[in-house]
Write a protein that holds these residues in place. Structure first.
Motif, PDB file in Angstrom:
ATOM      1  N   LEU A   1      47.734 -51.324 -63.281  1.00  0.00           N
ATOM      2  CA  LEU A   1      48.680 -51.279 -64.495  1.00  0.00           C
ATOM      3  C   LEU A   1      48.171 -50.173 -65.500  1.00  0.00           C
ATOM      4  CD1 LEU A   1      49.969 -55.043 -65.220  1.00  0.00           C
ATOM      5  CD2 LEU A   1      51.119 -53.117 -63.897  1.00  0.00           C
ATOM      6  N   ILE A   2      47.278 -49.504 -64.962  1.00  0.00           N
ATOM      7  CA  ILE A   2      47.160 -48.161 -65.633  1.00  0.00           C
ATOM      8  C   ILE A   2      48.275 -47.309 -65.364  1.00  0.00           C
ATOM      9  CG2 ILE A   2      45.510 -46.202 -65.768  1.00  0.00           C
ATOM     10  CD1 ILE A   2      43.463 -47.845 -65.716  1.00  0.00           C
TER      11      ILE A   2
ATOM     12  N   VAL B   1      37.697 -52.096 -66.328  1.00  0.00           N
ATOM     13  CA  VAL B   1      39.124 -52.125 -66.182  1.00  0.00           C
ATOM     14  C   VAL B   1      39.651 -52.277 -64.825  1.00  0.00           C
ATOM     15  CG1 VAL B   1      39.129 -49.580 -65.970  1.00  0.00           C
ATOM     16  CG2 VAL B   1      40.873 -50.854 -66.814  1.00  0.00           C
ATOM     17  N   ASN B   2      38.826 -51.917 -63.802  1.00  0.00           N
ATOM     18  CA  ASN B   2      39.054 -52.250 -62.441  1.00  0.00           C
ATOM     19  C   ASN B   2      39.005 -53.713 -62.028  1.00  0.00           C
ATOM     20  OD1 ASN B   2      40.034 -49.779 -61.644  1.00  0.00           O
ATOM     21  ND2 ASN B   2      38.198 -49.144 -60.365  1.00  0.00           N
TER      22      ASN B   2
ATOM     23  N   LEU C   1      56.767 -43.694 -61.304  1.00  0.00           N
ATOM     24  CA  LEU C   1      56.466 -43.101 -59.810  1.00  0.00           C
ATOM     25  C   LEU C   1      56.607 -43.782 -58.865  1.00  0.00           C
ATOM     26  CD1 LEU C   1      55.640 -40.484 -58.461  1.00  0.00           C
ATOM     27  CD2 LEU C   1      53.293 -41.321 -58.833  1.00  0.00           C
ATOM     28  N   GLN C   2      56.266 -45.033 -58.912  1.00  0.00           N
ATOM     29  CA  GLN C   2      56.305 -46.110 -57.948  1.00  0.00           C
ATOM     30  C   GLN C   2      57.469 -46.637 -57.437  1.00  0.00           C
ATOM     31  OE1 GLN C   2      54.671 -46.451 -60.793  1.00  0.00           O
ATOM     32  NE2 GLN C   2      54.541 -48.707 -61.446  1.00  0.00           N
TER      33      GLN C   2
ATOM     34  N   ILE D   1      48.292 -47.497 -56.696  1.00  0.00           N
ATOM     35  CA  ILE D   1      47.288 -48.584 -57.240  1.00  0.00           C
ATOM     36  C   ILE D   1      46.057 -48.042 -56.727  1.00  0.00           C
ATOM     37  CG2 ILE D   1      46.469 -51.072 -57.100  1.00  0.00           C
ATOM     38  CD1 ILE D   1      49.631 -51.526 -56.787  1.00  0.00           C
ATOM     39  N   GLN D   2      45.638 -47.902 -55.568  1.00  0.00           N
ATOM     40  CA  GLN D   2      44.464 -47.372 -54.708  1.00  0.00           C
ATOM     41  C   GLN D   2      44.019 -46.223 -55.521  1.00  0.00           C
ATOM     42  OE1 GLN D   2      44.053 -44.916 -51.280  1.00  0.00           O
ATOM     43  NE2 GLN D   2      43.467 -46.711 -50.287  1.00  0.00           N
ATOM     44  N   GLN D   3      44.849 -45.293 -55.688  1.00  0.00           N
ATOM     45  CA  GLN D   3      44.177 -44.091 -56.406  1.00  0.00           C
ATOM     46  C   GLN D   3      43.903 -44.300 -57.662  1.00  0.00           C
ATOM     47  OE1 GLN D   3      44.188 -40.621 -54.602  1.00  0.00           O
ATOM     48  NE2 GLN D   3      43.785 -42.237 -52.992  1.00  0.00           N
ATOM     49  N   LEU D   4      44.459 -45.009 -58.495  1.00  0.00           N
ATOM     50  CA  LEU D   4      44.190 -45.014 -59.769  1.00  0.00           C
ATOM     51  C   LEU D   4      42.686 -45.861 -59.784  1.00  0.00           C
ATOM     52  CD1 LEU D   4      47.743 -46.335 -61.443  1.00  0.00           C
ATOM     53  CD2 LEU D   4      46.463 -44.006 -61.996  1.00  0.00           C
TER      54      LEU D   4
END
Length: 462
Positions: free
Chosen positions: A229-230, A284-285, A419-420, A431-434
């Motif tokens: 959710l970032i 945060v992760n 974007l999603q 989500i993975q890249q963030l």
């Protein structure tokens, strides 16, 4: 063909069918209302006429019954719209045909193709409906009612389709403009401690406030990234640096558009810089959405980049202790941009037997009466767009702040999408890249390239 209408604004949150987004318009605000002109001709009521040319706007006194196909989650909202329309045009009734949320996607295309098609619908997969000839081309009504002069172009753009691409061409979904505000929520007590007396007017000013908060021992940004959710913050940055139109073109699959641009890399670099500066909590992760809500209401951070739907979820004891403003533009005096979904946009079935009366209903959605219904059901609604309404401020009620932010974005034609929303594969990869960006395992330029590769492969496989 038609996707189930849930709000991509809220990954892993129940869709907008299950709860209203708590946003509202400032008291006394009204929409610009333009009188519909009468047009000659016998009207366009013949079923199956997907591109009417002769339309009649003088149908308010002609008895008719319209059917609006509604999902259970939006039944209360759409019934209120139907009642308000009937109050203004007593000779026209609007009856809801309600389908369960889980079945809506399955039933809608079959119903539109049947001999008992509803008059008014709100499909999600607009290109699919247009390609199948199930939806009415609204260009003639747009011209007759002047919708393009009543509603921001960026609010109408998602209703335009050309060669299977959303964003341009003929209009197939229209109405007013109402939806959530995705912006910057702030803790009032912490804002006072860092001396923030007005909304930052640029990304630079926002960074300066966050830097001061960090020096004061206050975590600048509360967020959750276990669930990606970032992405709210990231999408706001993309809209700013790429421009709302460019981001929307990407989401809507406009040919030749790419994410791998210097502007998108710059937006990613800004987020990366904030991560490295410690503006987000170190864990945060590991935080999920619910935990982030608790941190924000517990006073553990200054800013929270989220949508106005959270006002229904945050601890009620925190009410009055927080506010919101729109994401500031990259430079002072620049254009505002932000994601939203238009809840006052509807389509007319190609097989509708009452197209002229249905178009009158769509025109009603641009009026103050319809805006009041949207407000009652928890949305921000477009108002007259006067300068006074489009100036974000830290004063006023939460209702007024949400409306001011929404109006500022509308005034700059800055509505875009997430974007999603471009493809399910992009949502998963984002989500993975963030998460990798937060952990320092991917560089901004590399992240953008990976997302673009995922996007390209998804489009080829669709």
């Amino acid at each position: 063909m038609f996707q189930h209408r849930t709000s991509a604004a809220r990954p892993r949150i129940s869709g907008r069918r299950r709860r209203a987004l708590l946003a509202a318009t400032a008291a006394g605000c009204t929409l610009v209302t333009l009188a519909a002109c009468g047009a000659p001709g016998s009207g366009s009521g013949s079923p199956g006429d997907a591109s009417p040319t002769a339309v009649n706007t003088a149908v308010g006194d002609t008895p008719a019954t319209l059917t609006l196909f509604s999902s259970a989650g939006l039944q209360a909202y759409e019934q209120d719209l139907a009642d308000a329309f009937h109050a203004k045009h007593p000779k026209i009734k609007v009856k809801l045909r309600v389908e369960g949320d889980n079945n809506f996607n399955t039933v809608l295309p079959r119903l539109l193709a049947s001999g008992s098609a509803p008059d008014i619908v709100q499909p999600y997969d607009l290109p699919g409906g247009v390609k199948a000839g199930l939806l009415t081309d609204l260009d003639a009504y747009d011209k007759a009612y002047g919708w393009a002069s009543k509603v921001p172009a960026s609010a109408l753009a998602p209703g335009r389709v050309s060669n299977g691409v959303i964003g341009g061409g003929s209009l197939y979904q229209a109405g007013g403009s109402a939806g959530p505000l995705v912006g910057v929520f702030y803790n009032k007590e912490l804002a006072a401690k860092v001396g923030m007396t007005k909304p930052p007017a640029s990304i630079g000013e926002l960074e300066a406030v966050m830097a001061k908060a960090k020096r004061t021992g206050i975590t600048p940004i509360v967020a959750s990234n276990q669930d990606g959710l970032i992405g709210h913050l990231y999408n706001l940055l993309l809209g700013n640096y790429m421009g709302a139109q460019a981001l929307s073109d990407l989401v809507h699959h406009k040919p030749g558009v790419t994410l791998d641009t210097p502007a998108a890399v710059e937006a990613t670099e800004v987020l990366h810089k904030w991560i490295k500066a410690g503006y987000l909590a170190s864990d945060v992760n590991a935080l999920n959405q619910e935990a982030s809500y608790g941190k924000f209401t517990g006073g553990k951070g200054l800013f929270f980049f989220q949508g106005s739907w959270i006002t229904q979820t945050l601890d009620k004891n925190f009410k009055g202790k927080y506010g919101v403003f729109p994401m500031p533009p990259t430079e002072k005096g620049g254009l505002y941009a932000g994601m939203t979904s238009n809840t006052l946009a509807f389509s007319i079935a190609a097989r509708s037997k009452n197209k002229d009366a249905a178009a009158l209903f769509l025109d009603f959605l641009t009026t103050p009466e319809a805006a009041k219904v949207a407000v009652k059901n928890g949305y921000a609604a477009l108002t007259s767009g006067s300068d006074g309404e489009a100036k974000p401020s830290l004063s006023g009620t939460m209702t007024q702040q949400i409306q001011a932010g929404y109006a500022a974005i509308a005034a700059d034609n800055g509505f875009d999408s997430w974007l999603q929303n471009s493809a399910p594969e992009v949502n998963t990869k984002l989500i993975q890249q963030l998460q990798l960006l937060v952990s320092g395992k991917v560089a901004p330029a590399e992240m953008v390239k990976t997302l673009q590769t995922t996007y390209s492969k998804a489009l080829k496989g669709s």
